[in-house]
Scaffold this motif. Structure first.
Motif, PDB file in Angstrom:
ATOM      1  N   ARG A   1       0.764  -1.265   0.030  1.00  0.00           N
ATOM      2  CA  ARG A   1      -0.167  -0.135  -0.057  1.00  0.00           C
ATOM      3  C   ARG A   1       0.888   0.976   0.046  1.00  0.00           C
ATOM      4  O   ARG A   1       1.827   1.565   0.704  1.00  0.00           O
ATOM      5  CB  ARG A   1      -0.909  -0.151   1.309  1.00  0.00           C
ATOM      6  CG  ARG A   1      -2.199  -0.671   1.185  1.00  0.00           C
ATOM      7  CD  ARG A   1      -3.215  -0.656   2.236  1.00  0.00           C
ATOM      8  NE  ARG A   1      -3.462   0.587   2.741  1.00  0.00           N
ATOM      9  CZ  ARG A   1      -4.465   0.910   3.309  1.00  0.00           C
ATOM     10  NH1 ARG A   1      -5.355  -0.339   3.657  1.00  0.00           N
ATOM     11  NH2 ARG A   1      -4.854   1.926   3.613  1.00  0.00           N
ATOM     12  N   LEU A   2       0.514   2.018  -0.711  1.00  0.00           N
ATOM     13  CA  LEU A   2       1.307   3.415  -1.134  1.00  0.00           C
ATOM     14  C   LEU A   2       1.354   4.396   0.249  1.00  0.00           C
ATOM     15  O   LEU A   2       2.341   4.772   0.571  1.00  0.00           O
ATOM     16  CB  LEU A   2       0.941   4.161  -2.219  1.00  0.00           C
ATOM     17  CG  LEU A   2       1.169   3.529  -3.736  1.00  0.00           C
ATOM     18  CD1 LEU A   2       0.577   4.747  -4.466  1.00  0.00           C
ATOM     19  CD2 LEU A   2       2.301   2.779  -3.847  1.00  0.00           C
ATOM     20  N   ASP A   3       0.244   4.473   1.082  1.00  0.00           N
ATOM     21  CA  ASP A   3       0.133   5.018   2.386  1.00  0.00           C
ATOM     22  C   ASP A   3       0.979   4.474   3.160  1.00  0.00           C
ATOM     23  O   ASP A   3       1.145   5.183   4.453  1.00  0.00           O
ATOM     24  CB  ASP A   3      -1.262   5.460   2.460  1.00  0.00           C
ATOM     25  CG  ASP A   3      -1.854   4.149   3.022  1.00  0.00           C
ATOM     26  OD1 ASP A   3      -2.158   3.187   1.892  1.00  0.00           O
ATOM     27  OD2 ASP A   3      -2.652   3.794   3.841  1.00  0.00           O
ATOM     28  N   ARG A   4       1.716   3.128   3.161  1.00  0.00           N
ATOM     29  CA  ARG A   4       2.351   2.677   4.251  1.00  0.00           C
ATOM     30  C   ARG A   4       3.746   2.662   3.811  1.00  0.00           C
ATOM     31  O   ARG A   4       4.607   2.070   4.681  1.00  0.00           O
ATOM     32  CB  ARG A   4       1.736   1.237   4.386  1.00  0.00           C
ATOM     33  CG  ARG A   4       0.389   1.377   5.091  1.00  0.00           C
ATOM     34  CD  ARG A   4      -0.101  -0.404   5.180  1.00  0.00           C
ATOM     35  NE  ARG A   4      -1.381  -0.202   5.839  1.00  0.00           N
ATOM     36  CZ  ARG A   4      -2.379  -1.374   6.005  1.00  0.00           C
ATOM     37  NH1 ARG A   4      -1.529  -2.545   5.486  1.00  0.00           N
ATOM     38  NH2 ARG A   4      -3.306  -1.521   6.439  1.00  0.00           N
ATOM     39  N   ILE A   5       4.154   3.279   2.851  1.00  0.00           N
ATOM     40  CA  ILE A   5       5.474   3.286   2.419  1.00  0.00           C
ATOM     41  C   ILE A   5       6.193   4.614   2.929  1.00  0.00           C
ATOM     42  O   ILE A   5       5.624   5.659   2.559  1.00  0.00           O
ATOM     43  CB  ILE A   5       5.879   3.477   0.791  1.00  0.00           C
ATOM     44  CG1 ILE A   5       5.138   1.926   0.378  1.00  0.00           C
ATOM     45  CG2 ILE A   5       7.222   3.526   0.555  1.00  0.00           C
ATOM     46  CD1 ILE A   5       5.408   1.938  -1.309  1.00  0.00           C
ATOM     47  N   ALA A   6       6.858   4.579   4.004  1.00  0.00           N
ATOM     48  CA  ALA A   6       7.586   5.605   4.847  1.00  0.00           C
ATOM     49  C   ALA A   6       8.617   6.280   3.755  1.00  0.00           C
ATOM     50  O   ALA A   6       8.725   7.671   3.930  1.00  0.00           O
ATOM     51  CB  ALA A   6       8.002   5.291   6.062  1.00  0.00           C
ATOM     52  N   THR A   7       9.666   5.651   3.242  1.00  0.00           N
ATOM     53  CA  THR A   7      10.522   6.384   2.542  1.00  0.00           C
ATOM     54  C   THR A   7      10.774   5.557   1.340  1.00  0.00           C
ATOM     55  O   THR A   7      10.648   4.228   1.334  1.00  0.00           O
ATOM     56  CB  THR A   7      11.911   6.245   3.348  1.00  0.00           C
ATOM     57  OG1 THR A   7      12.468   4.920   3.657  1.00  0.00           O
ATOM     58  CG2 THR A   7      11.852   7.136   4.573  1.00  0.00           C
ATOM     59  N   LEU A   8      11.365   5.901   0.164  1.00  0.00           N
ATOM     60  CA  LEU A   8      11.592   5.638  -0.999  1.00  0.00           C
ATOM     61  C   LEU A   8      12.953   5.920  -1.553  1.00  0.00           C
ATOM     62  O   LEU A   8      13.040   7.237  -1.782  1.00  0.00           O
ATOM     63  CB  LEU A   8      10.471   5.673  -2.024  1.00  0.00           C
ATOM     64  CG  LEU A   8      10.392   5.161  -3.414  1.00  0.00           C
ATOM     65  CD1 LEU A   8       9.182   4.825  -3.862  1.00  0.00           C
ATOM     66  CD2 LEU A   8      11.541   5.903  -4.197  1.00  0.00           C
ATOM     67  N   ASP A   9      13.941   5.053  -1.989  1.00  0.00           N
ATOM     68  CA  ASP A   9      15.114   5.477  -2.661  1.00  0.00           C
ATOM     69  C   ASP A   9      15.348   4.614  -3.751  1.00  0.00           C
ATOM     70  O   ASP A   9      15.416   3.388  -3.840  1.00  0.00           O
ATOM     71  CB  ASP A   9      16.422   5.411  -1.703  1.00  0.00           C
ATOM     72  CG  ASP A   9      16.204   6.360  -0.579  1.00  0.00           C
ATOM     73  OD1 ASP A   9      16.401   7.336  -0.686  1.00  0.00           O
ATOM     74  OD2 ASP A   9      16.055   5.577   0.399  1.00  0.00           O
ATOM     75  N   VAL A  10      15.705   5.124  -4.926  1.00  0.00           N
ATOM     76  CA  VAL A  10      16.124   4.263  -5.928  1.00  0.00           C
ATOM     77  C   VAL A  10      17.577   3.920  -5.877  1.00  0.00           C
ATOM     78  O   VAL A  10      18.394   4.791  -6.197  1.00  0.00           O
ATOM     79  CB  VAL A  10      15.908   5.290  -7.628  1.00  0.00           C
ATOM     80  CG1 VAL A  10      16.205   4.400  -8.809  1.00  0.00           C
ATOM     81  CG2 VAL A  10      14.473   5.796  -7.450  1.00  0.00           C
ATOM     82  N   THR A  11      17.705   2.754  -5.680  1.00  0.00           N
ATOM     83  CA  THR A  11      18.995   2.190  -5.333  1.00  0.00           C
ATOM     84  C   THR A  11      19.650   1.405  -6.728  1.00  0.00           C
ATOM     85  O   THR A  11      20.839   1.349  -6.885  1.00  0.00           O
ATOM     86  CB  THR A  11      19.187   1.279  -4.362  1.00  0.00           C
ATOM     87  OG1 THR A  11      18.268   0.198  -4.736  1.00  0.00           O
ATOM     88  CG2 THR A  11      18.447   2.009  -3.190  1.00  0.00           C
ATOM     89  N   GLY A  12      18.868   1.027  -7.762  1.00  0.00           N
ATOM     90  CA  GLY A  12      19.303   0.139  -8.690  1.00  0.00           C
ATOM     91  C   GLY A  12      19.662  -1.366  -7.927  1.00  0.00           C
ATOM     92  O   GLY A  12      19.421  -1.527  -6.748  1.00  0.00           O
ATOM     93  N   PRO A  13      20.079  -2.216  -8.733  1.00  0.00           N
ATOM     94  CA  PRO A  13      20.551  -2.115 -10.300  1.00  0.00           C
ATOM     95  C   PRO A  13      19.102  -2.229 -11.061  1.00  0.00           C
ATOM     96  O   PRO A  13      18.202  -2.333 -10.566  1.00  0.00           O
ATOM     97  CB  PRO A  13      21.184  -3.719 -10.368  1.00  0.00           C
ATOM     98  CG  PRO A  13      20.543  -4.520  -9.335  1.00  0.00           C
ATOM     99  CD  PRO A  13      20.336  -3.855  -8.088  1.00  0.00           C
ATOM    100  N   SER A  14      19.614  -2.012 -12.324  1.00  0.00           N
ATOM    101  CA  SER A  14      18.278  -2.300 -13.292  1.00  0.00           C
ATOM    102  C   SER A  14      17.804  -3.643 -13.343  1.00  0.00           C
ATOM    103  O   SER A  14      18.695  -4.568 -13.370  1.00  0.00           O
ATOM    104  CB  SER A  14      18.800  -1.748 -14.584  1.00  0.00           C
ATOM    105  OG  SER A  14      17.829  -2.057 -15.599  1.00  0.00           O
ATOM    106  N   PHE A  15      16.657  -3.859 -13.674  1.00  0.00           N
ATOM    107  CA  PHE A  15      16.050  -5.112 -13.959  1.00  0.00           C
ATOM    108  C   PHE A  15      15.552  -5.140 -15.173  1.00  0.00           C
ATOM    109  O   PHE A  15      14.746  -6.159 -15.542  1.00  0.00           O
ATOM    110  CB  PHE A  15      15.002  -5.678 -12.934  1.00  0.00           C
ATOM    111  CG  PHE A  15      14.005  -4.750 -12.698  1.00  0.00           C
ATOM    112  CD1 PHE A  15      12.565  -5.042 -13.304  1.00  0.00           C
ATOM    113  CD2 PHE A  15      13.719  -3.594 -11.709  1.00  0.00           C
ATOM    114  CE1 PHE A  15      11.578  -4.448 -13.264  1.00  0.00           C
ATOM    115  CE2 PHE A  15      12.719  -2.764 -11.713  1.00  0.00           C
ATOM    116  CZ  PHE A  15      11.559  -3.159 -12.467  1.00  0.00           C
ATOM    117  N   ARG A  16      15.857  -4.131 -15.987  1.00  0.00           N
ATOM    118  CA  ARG A  16      15.345  -4.477 -17.784  1.00  0.00           C
ATOM    119  C   ARG A  16      16.032  -5.386 -18.393  1.00  0.00           C
ATOM    120  O   ARG A  16      17.210  -5.919 -18.021  1.00  0.00           O
ATOM    121  CB  ARG A  16      16.097  -3.246 -18.373  1.00  0.00           C
ATOM    122  CG  ARG A  16      15.428  -2.695 -19.687  1.00  0.00           C
ATOM    123  CD  ARG A  16      16.181  -1.598 -20.235  1.00  0.00           C
ATOM    124  NE  ARG A  16      15.852  -0.268 -19.403  1.00  0.00           N
ATOM    125  CZ  ARG A  16      14.721   0.443 -19.564  1.00  0.00           C
ATOM    126  NH1 ARG A  16      13.697   0.092 -20.433  1.00  0.00           N
ATOM    127  NH2 ARG A  16      14.335   1.466 -18.638  1.00  0.00           N
TER     128      ARG A  16
END
Length: 246
Positions: free
Chosen positions: A202-217
């Motif tokens: 649930r988005l309202d339960r995500i306190a912090t978010l960091d784009v760390t990688g790696p890529s999963f493309r």
């Protein structure tokens, strides 16, 4: 109407100015436009002259306000009346339930549609029979969803601080696949690197978010397909097993 920043490029400013001329009630004064874009009135006068030089048909003058007149050489968009009502309903729903940035994008899209449609359909769009309202909108996310959407498009792993329905915190490294708008909450469908399985957060339960990688493309599409197939195999399309995860 816009959230501006000091690093806005001139091209971006011209695009936003044109959008303001289309969406604000005409005639729009230079003072109003300057306030919306966070620039001086002198800058607005110069930008209006630039837009006219590029071929935009803009009526009005300093002290009276401006009205944009669409270029007749641009072909009108072709929609049936029901297609138009469907577009309005969908965009109004986004305005009602999405985060502020996506809601503003839906409002801008409606203004662009109205500006490009033939007069009769522009009138129909403005006074559409269908609309969408939420008296009890879903809880708001506490992280910047623009970052989350970009990470999903770019297929980059993210790290989130999360608390489950019992309030228990955890840190997760996940592969973001899709954001789903449910009736009472918005959820991120993802592959959880910790659990080595699909999960919904649930988005309202995500306190912090960091784009760390790696890529999963290039695995997002195939992972999402597997996730959705699993959900469809459950009793209600988003069964108790998945609900327990959020």
């Amino acid at each position: 109407m816009w959230q501006h920043d000091g690093n806005m490029s001139r091209t971006d400013r011209l695009l936003r100015l044109m959008q303001g001329l289309r969406s604000l009630e005409p005639p729009v004064t230079a003072a109003r436009l300057a306030g919306e874009l966070g620039v001086t009135e002198r800058t607005i006068y110069r930008d209006i002259a630039t837009l006219r030089g590029l071929g935009a048909v803009i009526d009005g003058a300093a002290g009276f306000g401006y009205t944009v007149i669409e270029d007749a050489s641009l072909p009108p968009l072709a929609f049936t009346d029901e297609e138009l009502e469907a577009l309005v309903l969908g965009l109004r729903e986004v305005e009602a339930v999405a985060d502020p940035h996506l809601g503003a994008a839906a409002t801008a899209a409606l203004a662009k549609l109205r500006a490009r449609l033939p007069d009769r359909q522009a009138h129909r769009l403005k006074h559409a029979v269908l609309s969408a309202h939420r008296y009890f909108p879903p809880p708001s996310a506490t992280v910047d969803l623009r970052v989350l959407r970009k990470a999903a498009w770019d297929e980059m792993e993210i790290r989130i601080s999360y608390r489950d329905k019992h309030g228990q915190p955890s840190d997760r490294q996940v592969r973001p696949l899709q954001i789903v708008f449910f009736q009472d909450s918005h959820c991120l469908l993802a592959w959880c690197c910790l659990r080595r399985d699909f999960r919904a957060f649930r988005l309202d339960r995500i306190a912090t978010l960091d784009v760390t990688g790696p890529s999963f493309r290039p695995h997002r599409t195939s992972l999402l397909r597997q996730h959705l197939e699993r959900l469809r195999g459950q009793t209600d399309g988003f069964g108790e097993t998945s609900r327990e995860q959020i």
